[in-house]
Design a protein around this motif. Structure first.
Motif, PDB file in Angstrom:
ATOM      1  N   ALA A  88       0.821  -1.214   0.000  1.00  0.00           N
ATOM      2  CA  ALA A  88       0.000   0.000   0.000  1.00  0.00           C
ATOM      3  C   ALA A  88       0.851   1.260   0.000  1.00  0.00           C
ATOM      4  N   GLU A  89       1.914   1.256   0.780  1.00  0.00           N
ATOM      5  CA  GLU A  89       2.761   2.439   0.871  1.00  0.00           C
ATOM      6  C   GLU A  89       3.468   2.709  -0.454  1.00  0.00           C
ATOM      7  N   GLY A  90       3.958   1.642  -1.086  1.00  0.00           N
ATOM      8  CA  GLY A  90       4.634   1.806  -2.373  1.00  0.00           C
ATOM      9  C   GLY A  90       3.685   2.322  -3.440  1.00  0.00           C
ATOM     10  N   ALA A  91       2.461   1.797  -3.476  1.00  0.00           N
ATOM     11  CA  ALA A  91       1.468   2.260  -4.450  1.00  0.00           C
ATOM     12  C   ALA A  91       1.122   3.730  -4.216  1.00  0.00           C
ATOM     13  N   ALA A  92       0.988   4.114  -2.945  1.00  0.00           N
ATOM     14  CA  ALA A  92       0.657   5.509  -2.620  1.00  0.00           C
ATOM     15  C   ALA A  92       1.763   6.459  -3.068  1.00  0.00           C
ATOM     16  N   ARG A  93       3.023   6.056  -2.858  1.00  0.00           N
ATOM     17  CA  ARG A  93       4.139   6.909  -3.291  1.00  0.00           C
ATOM     18  C   ARG A  93       4.141   7.054  -4.809  1.00  0.00           C
ATOM     19  N   THR A  94       3.863   5.970  -5.504  1.00  0.00           N
ATOM     20  CA  THR A  94       3.825   6.046  -6.968  1.00  0.00           C
ATOM     21  C   THR A  94       2.716   6.974  -7.435  1.00  0.00           C
ATOM     22  N   ALA A  95       1.538   6.879  -6.831  1.00  0.00           N
ATOM     23  CA  ALA A  95       0.428   7.740  -7.217  1.00  0.00           C
ATOM     24  C   ALA A  95       0.745   9.203  -6.941  1.00  0.00           C
ATOM     25  N   GLU A  96       1.339   9.471  -5.785  1.00  0.00           N
ATOM     26  CA  GLU A  96       1.679  10.848  -5.418  1.00  0.00           C
ATOM     27  C   GLU A  96       2.678  11.451  -6.401  1.00  0.00           C
ATOM     28  N   MET A  97       3.720  10.699  -6.735  1.00  0.00           N
ATOM     29  CA  MET A  97       4.712  11.207  -7.665  1.00  0.00           C
ATOM     30  C   MET A  97       4.130  11.328  -9.077  1.00  0.00           C
ATOM     31  N   SER A  98       3.216  10.447  -9.449  1.00  0.00           N
ATOM     32  CA  SER A  98       2.583  10.522 -10.767  1.00  0.00           C
ATOM     33  C   SER A  98       1.840  11.840 -10.937  1.00  0.00           C
ATOM     34  N   ARG A  99       1.175  12.278  -9.881  1.00  0.00           N
ATOM     35  CA  ARG A  99       0.492  13.575  -9.953  1.00  0.00           C
ATOM     36  C   ARG A  99       1.488  14.715 -10.146  1.00  0.00           C
ATOM     37  N   LEU A 100       2.610  14.632  -9.467  1.00  0.00           N
ATOM     38  CA  LEU A 100       3.624  15.679  -9.600  1.00  0.00           C
ATOM     39  C   LEU A 100       4.248  15.689 -10.990  1.00  0.00           C
ATOM     40  N   LEU A 101       4.279  14.532 -11.637  1.00  0.00           N
ATOM     41  CA  LEU A 101       4.905  14.415 -12.948  1.00  0.00           C
ATOM     42  C   LEU A 101       3.987  14.816 -14.092  1.00  0.00           C
ATOM     43  N   GLY A 102       2.712  15.040 -13.797  1.00  0.00           N
ATOM     44  CA  GLY A 102       1.816  15.515 -14.856  1.00  0.00           C
ATOM     45  C   GLY A 102       0.518  14.781 -15.009  1.00  0.00           C
ATOM     46  N   ALA A 103       0.283  13.707 -14.246  1.00  0.00           N
ATOM     47  CA  ALA A 103      -0.991  13.008 -14.343  1.00  0.00           C
ATOM     48  C   ALA A 103      -2.113  13.914 -13.848  1.00  0.00           C
ATOM     49  N   PRO A 104      -3.193  14.102 -14.621  1.00  0.00           N
ATOM     50  CA  PRO A 104      -4.315  14.912 -14.137  1.00  0.00           C
ATOM     51  C   PRO A 104      -4.885  14.359 -12.836  1.00  0.00           C
ATOM     52  N   ASP A 105      -4.885  13.032 -12.726  1.00  0.00           N
ATOM     53  CA  ASP A 105      -5.311  12.339 -11.511  1.00  0.00           C
ATOM     54  C   ASP A 105      -4.501  11.061 -11.389  1.00  0.00           C
ATOM     55  N   ALA A 106      -4.265  10.648 -10.174  1.00  0.00           N
ATOM     56  CA  ALA A 106      -3.579   9.373  -9.929  1.00  0.00           C
ATOM     57  C   ALA A 106      -4.093   8.816  -8.608  1.00  0.00           C
ATOM     58  N   TRP A 107      -4.340   7.518  -8.601  1.00  0.00           N
ATOM     59  CA  TRP A 107      -4.887   6.875  -7.418  1.00  0.00           C
ATOM     60  C   TRP A 107      -4.063   5.633  -7.088  1.00  0.00           C
ATOM     61  N   ALA A 108      -4.055   5.276  -5.831  1.00  0.00           N
ATOM     62  CA  ALA A 108      -3.365   4.064  -5.381  1.00  0.00           C
ATOM     63  C   ALA A 108      -4.408   3.042  -4.937  1.00  0.00           C
ATOM     64  N   GLU A 109      -4.228   1.814  -5.351  1.00  0.00           N
ATOM     65  CA  GLU A 109      -5.108   0.726  -4.943  1.00  0.00           C
ATOM     66  C   GLU A 109      -4.248  -0.435  -4.459  1.00  0.00           C
ATOM     67  N   THR A 110      -4.639  -1.016  -3.338  1.00  0.00           N
ATOM     68  CA  THR A 110      -3.891  -2.125  -2.752  1.00  0.00           C
ATOM     69  C   THR A 110      -4.605  -3.434  -3.045  1.00  0.00           C
ATOM     70  N   VAL A 111      -3.933  -4.358  -3.701  1.00  0.00           N
ATOM     71  CA  VAL A 111      -4.537  -5.648  -4.021  1.00  0.00           C
ATOM     72  C   VAL A 111      -3.445  -6.659  -4.331  1.00  0.00           C
ATOM     73  N   ASP A 112      -3.717  -7.907  -4.024  1.00  0.00           N
ATOM     74  CA  ASP A 112      -2.869  -9.028  -4.425  1.00  0.00           C
ATOM     75  C   ASP A 112      -3.454  -9.566  -5.721  1.00  0.00           C
ATOM     76  N   VAL A 113      -2.717  -9.457  -6.812  1.00  0.00           N
ATOM     77  CA  VAL A 113      -3.265  -9.825  -8.123  1.00  0.00           C
ATOM     78  C   VAL A 113      -3.607 -11.302  -8.222  1.00  0.00           C
ATOM     79  N   SER A 114      -3.056 -12.126  -7.325  1.00  0.00           N
ATOM     80  CA  SER A 114      -3.360 -13.557  -7.366  1.00  0.00           C
ATOM     81  C   SER A 114      -4.696 -13.882  -6.720  1.00  0.00           C
ATOM     82  N   ASP A 115      -5.294 -12.907  -6.030  1.00  0.00           N
ATOM     83  CA  ASP A 115      -6.565 -13.096  -5.331  1.00  0.00           C
ATOM     84  C   ASP A 115      -7.707 -12.741  -6.285  1.00  0.00           C
TER      85      ASP A 115
END
Length: 584
Positions: free
Chosen positions: A350-377
């Motif tokens: 969750a923390e890694g996804a949140a950091r990526t979303a936050e930096m994505s907004r700073l880099l130019g994304a109009p919106d960026a969201w973080a979602e926590t999930v295990d893709v195998s589930d």
């Protein structure tokens, strides 16, 4: 989708009564949505619903359409001057003290260009977003320039737009358009939209369509020939303009907006791979762009275009990246963000996804969201897919990147090891393709799926039986999906990196050894990959390029490209290499 929750009022002006619908809080900035031909205000329903949580959204049926009354007589009742009277009456009623943000599509955009360029509306419009409808004055000057100074290119542009405008000539014929719309064409129109425009058939158009279309023919008859013959010389926009151009528009050439800057001092250009009826087919993307433009102009900021290499291709698109908390996934999210995409960063961290979303907004994304999930589930992925569709919209680009590493001989690899690797590396991809790919297919507007495989997918190794098997399956799945979805405009690419400097090496499992030995091998592998030092940003660039070019299989690093060539032309040599002992 309808406007059942909207507040309605009637506005009387120029002998007609306009039906006006409002959503959102009246104290927020007002956004006025003007529909085109042969539509009614309901064409904006999905866009309006997405804007209503931030803005005061106003929609009205143009005179003679929907639940607004028609002028009598019809001839001369649809001039741009009278349509401007209607607009001013509406904005005086819904926003008497503040200028409004104007949005128009098709003929809604044509008349909105008039509103944004005549002196009597100056100060009443804060911004204007135009899509699929030019200013008739600008169009007239565009034609005259090419007639006065014809070149082969300019003549080709005239002929091309002339062919696209065939329906304009038809609508100028007397009586026949009315008979067609009140007869077979009116009945067939919903199916035409579904088949050729790929818009969802969820109750739109409304039952007033035949009458709307018959009345709306006078929009063309009252305005087109007169304005094209004598375009206004002073048709300069007195508000910032955002131009959204669908590249697959069957009715308007992209070249029609060449040199628009001479008429619009503050112009922001956007393009998107879509057809004409984007309020219906791309509501999420339009709502994001409109919201961004309105917010910027409300705060006095200048809207800056994305700086990424592929900004024209991905601006405003919705991109979901799994495994986005680090490595290739994070670099890919950043690359899409720099190109102006809206980014959903998915990771089990969750923390890694949140950091990526936050930096994505700073880099130019109009919106960026973080979602926590295990893709195998599977169930967790189903919930994620439902949430994304409801909250953010249908994904335009899906990057199935999440993966784990496992090294060890076949007989040292336990059934539990196999299950874990296949659950993440293969089933995670299957879940993403099945859930988000189905949403793309049902939307009917195309899209792209990227699956991160590996050079190990075609380069056998005695040390990587489980990992290589999972990635080979991903590669074949991608090829099969590419064949199945090609007819629906959905591309599928398999990305095959080689030795890339990411943290997968420090977290990879080593079967058949104790914990201490596993840690030693992780450190050694990480050091070797670090010495190779191939950055994940280059893989991210390859991913964006693969989507733009619709590439099927993309080996990224030099060793991945070399192994791919060997697998095709010298497979025996590749099998011999597979028998070598890996460095431990």
């Amino acid at each position: 989708m309808t406007l059942e929750n909207a507040r309605e009022r009637r506005v009387r002006t120029g002998g007609v009564e306009l039906c006006v619908a409002e959503l959102g809080e009246a104290g927020q900035p007002t956004v006025v949505l003007v529909h085109g031909y042969p539509d009614s205000k309901e064409v904006w329903a999905q866009v309006a619903a997405r804007l209503a949580d931030r803005f005061h959204v106003v929609l009205y049926d143009v005179r003679g359409h929907g639940r607004s009354t028609a002028p009598r007589p019809l001839r001369g009742g649809f001039t741009l001057e009278k349509l401007t009277d209607d607009f001013l009456a509406v904005v005086d009623a819904v926003s008497p003290d503040r200028p409004v943000h104007l949005v128009g599509h098709d003929w809604g955009s044509v008349q909105a260009w008039e509103f944004a360029t005549v002196a009597r509306t100056e100060g009443r419009i804060a911004s204007f977003t135009s899509m699929s409808g030019p200013s008739l004055d600008h169009f007239g000057h565009w034609i005259n320039t090419r007639l006065r100074r014809p070149t082969p290119r300019r003549v080709g542009q005239l002929l091309g737009q002339g062919a696209k405008s065939w329906y304009v000539y038809a609508l100028h014929t007397p009586v026949l358009p009315e008979l067609a719309w009140r007869g077979p064409l009116g009945k067939a129109w919903p199916r035409v939209l579904e088949r050729f425009e790929r818009v969802p058939g969820d109750g739109y158009p409304t039952s007033s369509l035949p009458t709307d279309a018959a009345h709306g023919a006078w929009l063309y008859r009252d305005n087109v020939r007169a304005r094209l013959r004598r375009p206004r010389p002073d048709a300069y926009a007195h508000a910032p303009v955002q131009l959204i151009t669908p590249l697959g528009d069957a009715f308007l050439s992209e070249r029609l907006y060449d040199n628009l800057e001479q008429w619009v001092p503050q112009l922001t250009r956007r393009t998107l791979p879509a057809r004409h009826w984007i309020p219906r087919s791309r509501p999420d993307q339009l709502a994001a762009w409109i919201g961004e433009f309105v917010t910027a102009n409300e705060s006095g900021r200048t809207v800056t275009a994305p700086s990424g290499k592929y900004a024209d291709r991905f601006g405003g698109q919705l991109v979901l990246v799994t495994g986005a908390g680090s490595g290739i996934g994070r670099a890919t999210a950043y690359a899409f963000a720099e190109s102006g995409a809206r980014v959903i960063a998915v990771d089990r961290d969750a923390e890694g996804a949140a950091r990526t979303a936050e930096m994505s907004r700073l880099l130019g994304a109009p919106d960026a969201w973080a979602e926590t999930v295990d893709v195998s589930d599977e169930q967790a992925m189903e919930k994620l897919a439902d949430k994304v569709a409801t909250a953010y919209g249908v994904v335009d680009v899906l990057v199935n990147n999440a993966g784990i590493g496992l090294s060890g001989s076949f007989f040292d690899t336990t059934p539990e090891d196999w299950k874990k690797v296949l659950d993440v590396n293969l089933w995670g991809v299957i879940h993403g393709c099945r859930l988000f790919g189905r949403q793309m297919a049902e939307r009917g507007q195309g899209g792209h799926i990227v699956n991160t495989a590996s050079a190990a997918a075609y380069q056998p190794s005695k040390a990587l039986p489980a990992y290589s098997t999972s990635k080979a399956a991903v590669l074949m799945l991608s090829e099969c999906l590419r064949a199945e979805l090609a007819g629906q405009g959905i591309g599928v690419s398999a990305i095959c990196p080689g030795f890339v400097n990411t943290n997968i090496t420090s977290t990879a499992r080593f079967a058949g050894v104790d914990g201490e030995e596993e840690k030693r091998r992780q450190k050694r592998t990480a050091r070797l990959y670090g010495l190779r030092n191939y950055p994940p940003e280059k893989v991210a660039d390859a991913i964006l390029r693969a989507v733009v070019r619709d590439e099927a299989v993309v080996p990224v690093t030099p060793e991945a490209r070399g192994a791919h060539l060997m697998s095709r032309f010298t497979p025996r040599a590749l099998r011999a290499i597979a028998r070598l002992e890996p460095p431990l």
